[in-house]
Design a protein around this motif. Structure first.
Motif, PDB file in Angstrom:
ATOM      1  N   SER A  43       0.841  -1.208   0.000  1.00  0.00           N
ATOM      2  CA  SER A  43       0.000   0.000   0.000  1.00  0.00           C
ATOM      3  C   SER A  43       0.872   1.253   0.000  1.00  0.00           C
ATOM      4  O   SER A  43       0.536   2.251  -0.649  1.00  0.00           O
ATOM      5  CB  SER A  43      -0.930  -0.007   1.207  1.00  0.00           C
ATOM      6  OG  SER A  43      -0.254   0.425   2.362  1.00  0.00           O
ATOM      7  N   GLY A  44       2.014   1.190   0.712  1.00  0.00           N
ATOM      8  CA  GLY A  44       2.933   2.335   0.705  1.00  0.00           C
ATOM      9  C   GLY A  44       3.506   2.589  -0.667  1.00  0.00           C
ATOM     10  O   GLY A  44       3.596   3.729  -1.122  1.00  0.00           O
ATOM     11  N   LEU A  45       3.867   1.503  -1.357  1.00  0.00           N
ATOM     12  CA  LEU A  45       4.403   1.635  -2.717  1.00  0.00           C
ATOM     13  C   LEU A  45       3.375   2.285  -3.633  1.00  0.00           C
ATOM     14  O   LEU A  45       3.696   3.187  -4.419  1.00  0.00           O
ATOM     15  CB  LEU A  45       4.769   0.256  -3.269  1.00  0.00           C
ATOM     16  CG  LEU A  45       5.973  -0.434  -2.650  1.00  0.00           C
ATOM     17  CD1 LEU A  45       6.112  -1.823  -3.203  1.00  0.00           C
ATOM     18  CD2 LEU A  45       7.216   0.357  -2.938  1.00  0.00           C
ATOM     19  N   GLN A  46       2.138   1.818  -3.489  1.00  0.00           N
ATOM     20  CA  GLN A  46       1.071   2.347  -4.336  1.00  0.00           C
ATOM     21  C   GLN A  46       0.866   3.844  -4.088  1.00  0.00           C
ATOM     22  O   GLN A  46       0.706   4.630  -5.030  1.00  0.00           O
ATOM     23  CB  GLN A  46      -0.220   1.601  -4.011  1.00  0.00           C
ATOM     24  CG  GLN A  46      -0.939   1.116  -5.222  1.00  0.00           C
ATOM     25  CD  GLN A  46      -1.871  -0.019  -4.867  1.00  0.00           C
ATOM     26  OE1 GLN A  46      -1.781  -0.611  -3.805  1.00  0.00           O
ATOM     27  NE2 GLN A  46      -2.777  -0.323  -5.754  1.00  0.00           N
ATOM     28  N   GLN A  63       1.378   6.950  -6.669  1.00  0.00           N
ATOM     29  CA  GLN A  63       0.301   7.913  -6.954  1.00  0.00           C
ATOM     30  C   GLN A  63       0.818   9.343  -6.810  1.00  0.00           C
ATOM     31  O   GLN A  63       0.538  10.205  -7.651  1.00  0.00           O
ATOM     32  CB  GLN A  63      -0.828   7.667  -5.945  1.00  0.00           C
ATOM     33  CG  GLN A  63      -2.038   8.527  -6.150  1.00  0.00           C
ATOM     34  CD  GLN A  63      -3.042   7.840  -7.026  1.00  0.00           C
ATOM     35  OE1 GLN A  63      -2.911   6.652  -7.270  1.00  0.00           O
ATOM     36  NE2 GLN A  63      -4.023   8.563  -7.505  1.00  0.00           N
ATOM     37  N   ARG A  64       1.614   9.561  -5.747  1.00  0.00           N
ATOM     38  CA  ARG A  64       2.184  10.887  -5.505  1.00  0.00           C
ATOM     39  C   ARG A  64       3.076  11.296  -6.666  1.00  0.00           C
ATOM     40  O   ARG A  64       2.998  12.430  -7.152  1.00  0.00           O
ATOM     41  CB  ARG A  64       2.983  10.802  -4.211  1.00  0.00           C
ATOM     42  CG  ARG A  64       3.683  12.060  -3.813  1.00  0.00           C
ATOM     43  CD  ARG A  64       4.476  11.750  -2.582  1.00  0.00           C
ATOM     44  NE  ARG A  64       5.239  12.858  -2.090  1.00  0.00           N
ATOM     45  CZ  ARG A  64       6.119  12.737  -1.097  1.00  0.00           C
ATOM     46  NH1 ARG A  64       6.316  11.562  -0.545  1.00  0.00           N
ATOM     47  NH2 ARG A  64       6.786  13.781  -0.691  1.00  0.00           N
ATOM     48  N   LEU A  65       3.894  10.336  -7.133  1.00  0.00           N
ATOM     49  CA  LEU A  65       4.803  10.637  -8.243  1.00  0.00           C
ATOM     50  C   LEU A  65       4.013  10.969  -9.506  1.00  0.00           C
ATOM     51  O   LEU A  65       4.413  11.816 -10.305  1.00  0.00           O
ATOM     52  CB  LEU A  65       5.730   9.452  -8.483  1.00  0.00           C
ATOM     53  CG  LEU A  65       6.957   9.773  -9.311  1.00  0.00           C
ATOM     54  CD1 LEU A  65       7.874  10.675  -8.527  1.00  0.00           C
ATOM     55  CD2 LEU A  65       7.681   8.512  -9.702  1.00  0.00           C
ATOM     56  N   ARG A  66       2.870  10.298  -9.667  1.00  0.00           N
ATOM     57  CA  ARG A  66       2.040  10.576 -10.844  1.00  0.00           C
ATOM     58  C   ARG A  66       1.556  12.013 -10.839  1.00  0.00           C
ATOM     59  O   ARG A  66       1.619  12.716 -11.855  1.00  0.00           O
ATOM     60  CB  ARG A  66       0.835   9.628 -10.840  1.00  0.00           C
ATOM     61  CG  ARG A  66       0.331   9.325 -12.216  1.00  0.00           C
ATOM     62  CD  ARG A  66      -1.093   8.895 -12.182  1.00  0.00           C
ATOM     63  NE  ARG A  66      -1.973  10.039 -12.334  1.00  0.00           N
ATOM     64  CZ  ARG A  66      -3.291   9.952 -12.254  1.00  0.00           C
ATOM     65  NH1 ARG A  66      -3.857   8.806 -12.000  1.00  0.00           N
ATOM     66  NH2 ARG A  66      -4.025  11.012 -12.423  1.00  0.00           N
ATOM     67  N   HIS A  67       1.061  12.475  -9.683  1.00  0.00           N
ATOM     68  CA  HIS A  67       0.579  13.859  -9.624  1.00  0.00           C
ATOM     69  C   HIS A  67       1.717  14.850  -9.781  1.00  0.00           C
ATOM     70  O   HIS A  67       1.542  15.909 -10.378  1.00  0.00           O
ATOM     71  CB  HIS A  67      -0.186  14.088  -8.325  1.00  0.00           C
ATOM     72  CG  HIS A  67      -1.504  13.376  -8.309  1.00  0.00           C
ATOM     73  ND1 HIS A  67      -2.473  13.619  -9.242  1.00  0.00           N
ATOM     74  CD2 HIS A  67      -1.990  12.420  -7.505  1.00  0.00           C
ATOM     75  CE1 HIS A  67      -3.513  12.848  -8.996  1.00  0.00           C
ATOM     76  NE2 HIS A  67      -3.241  12.095  -7.959  1.00  0.00           N
ATOM     77  N   GLU A  86      -3.243   9.351   4.068  1.00  0.00           N
ATOM     78  CA  GLU A  86      -4.001   9.077   5.291  1.00  0.00           C
ATOM     79  C   GLU A  86      -3.931   7.584   5.599  1.00  0.00           C
ATOM     80  O   GLU A  86      -3.750   6.760   4.691  1.00  0.00           O
ATOM     81  CB  GLU A  86      -5.449   9.534   5.136  1.00  0.00           C
ATOM     82  CG  GLU A  86      -6.144   9.059   3.899  1.00  0.00           C
ATOM     83  CD  GLU A  86      -7.472   9.775   3.672  1.00  0.00           C
ATOM     84  OE1 GLU A  86      -8.415   9.111   3.252  1.00  0.00           O
ATOM     85  OE2 GLU A  86      -7.532  10.990   3.938  1.00  0.00           O
ATOM     86  N   ALA A  87      -4.067   7.269   6.889  1.00  0.00           N
ATOM     87  CA  ALA A  87      -4.025   5.865   7.307  1.00  0.00           C
ATOM     88  C   ALA A  87      -5.269   5.165   6.804  1.00  0.00           C
ATOM     89  O   ALA A  87      -6.341   5.755   6.710  1.00  0.00           O
ATOM     90  CB  ALA A  87      -3.948   5.776   8.826  1.00  0.00           C
ATOM     91  N   ALA A  88      -5.107   3.897   6.432  1.00  0.00           N
ATOM     92  CA  ALA A  88      -6.234   3.148   5.884  1.00  0.00           C
ATOM     93  C   ALA A  88      -6.216   1.754   6.467  1.00  0.00           C
ATOM     94  O   ALA A  88      -5.215   1.304   7.030  1.00  0.00           O
ATOM     95  CB  ALA A  88      -6.144   3.082   4.363  1.00  0.00           C
ATOM     96  N   LEU A  89      -7.340   1.066   6.331  1.00  0.00           N
ATOM     97  CA  LEU A  89      -7.385  -0.334   6.736  1.00  0.00           C
ATOM     98  C   LEU A  89      -6.695  -1.155   5.661  1.00  0.00           C
ATOM     99  O   LEU A  89      -6.917  -0.942   4.475  1.00  0.00           O
ATOM    100  CB  LEU A  89      -8.834  -0.793   6.900  1.00  0.00           C
ATOM    101  CG  LEU A  89      -9.592  -0.091   8.012  1.00  0.00           C
ATOM    102  CD1 LEU A  89     -11.002  -0.625   8.103  1.00  0.00           C
ATOM    103  CD2 LEU A  89      -8.891  -0.289   9.338  1.00  0.00           C
ATOM    104  N   GLY A  90      -5.837  -2.090   6.071  1.00  0.00           N
ATOM    105  CA  GLY A  90      -5.136  -2.934   5.120  1.00  0.00           C
ATOM    106  C   GLY A  90      -6.045  -3.977   4.515  1.00  0.00           C
ATOM    107  O   GLY A  90      -7.250  -4.010   4.779  1.00  0.00           O
ATOM    108  N   THR A 133      -3.735   7.385  -0.470  1.00  0.00           N
ATOM    109  CA  THR A 133      -3.704   8.804  -0.776  1.00  0.00           C
ATOM    110  C   THR A 133      -5.092   9.381  -0.573  1.00  0.00           C
ATOM    111  O   THR A 133      -6.091   8.752  -0.928  1.00  0.00           O
ATOM    112  CB  THR A 133      -3.262   9.037  -2.217  1.00  0.00           C
ATOM    113  OG1 THR A 133      -4.050   8.197  -3.067  1.00  0.00           O
ATOM    114  CG2 THR A 133      -1.820   8.694  -2.411  1.00  0.00           C
ATOM    115  N   GLY A 134      -5.124  10.572   0.007  1.00  0.00           N
ATOM    116  CA  GLY A 134      -6.398  11.238   0.233  1.00  0.00           C
ATOM    117  C   GLY A 134      -6.856  11.944  -1.027  1.00  0.00           C
ATOM    118  O   GLY A 134      -6.267  11.781  -2.101  1.00  0.00           O
ATOM    119  N   PRO A 135      -7.889  12.761  -0.916  1.00  0.00           N
ATOM    120  CA  PRO A 135      -8.355  13.501  -2.093  1.00  0.00           C
ATOM    121  C   PRO A 135      -7.290  14.489  -2.586  1.00  0.00           C
ATOM    122  O   PRO A 135      -6.570  15.082  -1.785  1.00  0.00           O
ATOM    123  CB  PRO A 135      -9.592  14.232  -1.596  1.00  0.00           C
ATOM    124  CG  PRO A 135      -9.497  14.209  -0.116  1.00  0.00           C
ATOM    125  CD  PRO A 135      -8.728  12.997   0.255  1.00  0.00           C
TER     126      PRO A 135
END
Lengths: 130, 96
Positions: free
Chosen positions: A13-16, A20-24, A45-49, A59-61
């Motif tokens: 999930s961290g990699l993803q 996503q951050r790199l994409r933006h 933001e923290a999420a359920l695995g 990633t948040g909005p």
């Protein structure tokens, strides 16, 4: 679900999220010269695995940077107003590059953790093989 | 004296349910079946993710994670199987 596979899914999930951050970030850099473009910022933001336990990240909005657009003087530009200025983008390439470097480092850290979890689990199974 | 013996018996009766097996645990056979089901589910998930990734629907991170988890599950299953077979052969070698 063992601790190792939980570690794998959380790391993934961290990699993803970093991807996503790199994409933006690349969207921001690509649009650095687009008039009126506001840079996008990504929050985490923290999420359920995958196993329903907390610890993963997502990633948040996406938010737009509300700071002022750069005013560029170019009377020949089709978008320029009465005073010969038009509004460029508020992307600062130095900030974007620094952010991209940080995303890369965090990605590498997550990859390292992924490798570590795999190595630990295979070392544990090696104990049984003797 | 009699009262304390009675109290001891009652205490024993009270504490016995704590050591009884719970309703959910059906012994080692049930546990093994659960492990096998988990293993099959992990394998199936890995295959489904690989298929989706080939079709361009799944994220490459999900693919890598699913394959690593499948590898971990297969490695565990193979190692445990080897150990069980080894133990069985050890028993067969026993002089009768």
């Amino acid at each position: 679900m063992s601790e190792f596979s939980q570690a794998l899914s959380i790391t993934s999930s961290g990699l993803q999220a970093q991807a996503q951050r790199l994409r933006h970030l690349s969207e921001n850099i690509a649009n650095a010269d687009t008039p009126g473009y506001r840079r996008k910022t990504v929050s985490f933001e923290a999420a359920l695995g995958g196993t329903g336990e907390a610890g993963a990240v997502r990633t948040g909005p996406v938010q737009l940077d509300r700071s002022d657009l750069e005013r560029v003087y170019d009377p020949a530009h089709p978008l320029s107003g009465e005073d010969g200025h038009y509004e460029g983008s508020n992307v600062d390439l130095v900030i974007e590059i620094a952010d991209a470097r940080e995303a890369q480092r965090s990605y590498e850290a997550n990859l390292k953790m992924f490798e570590q979890a795999r190595q630990m689990s295979s070392r544990l199974l090696d104990l049984l093989r003797r | 004296m009699e009262i304390s013996a009675l109290a001891a018996a009652r205490g024993y009766l009270d504490s016995r349910p704590a050591t009884d097996p719970g309703p959910g645990s059906g012994g080692p056979a049930e546990a093994m079946a659960g492990v096998a089901r988990d293993f099959a589910a992990t394998l199936q998930e890995g295959e489904a993710t690989a298929k989706a990734a080939m079709a361009g629907e799944a994220d490459p991170h999900a693919l890598v994670q699913a394959l690593a988890q499948t590898e971990l599950a297969v490695e565990t299953a193979v190692t445990v199987r080897d150990k069980v077979v080894e133990a069985y052969q050890e028993i067969l070698r026993m002089p009768v």
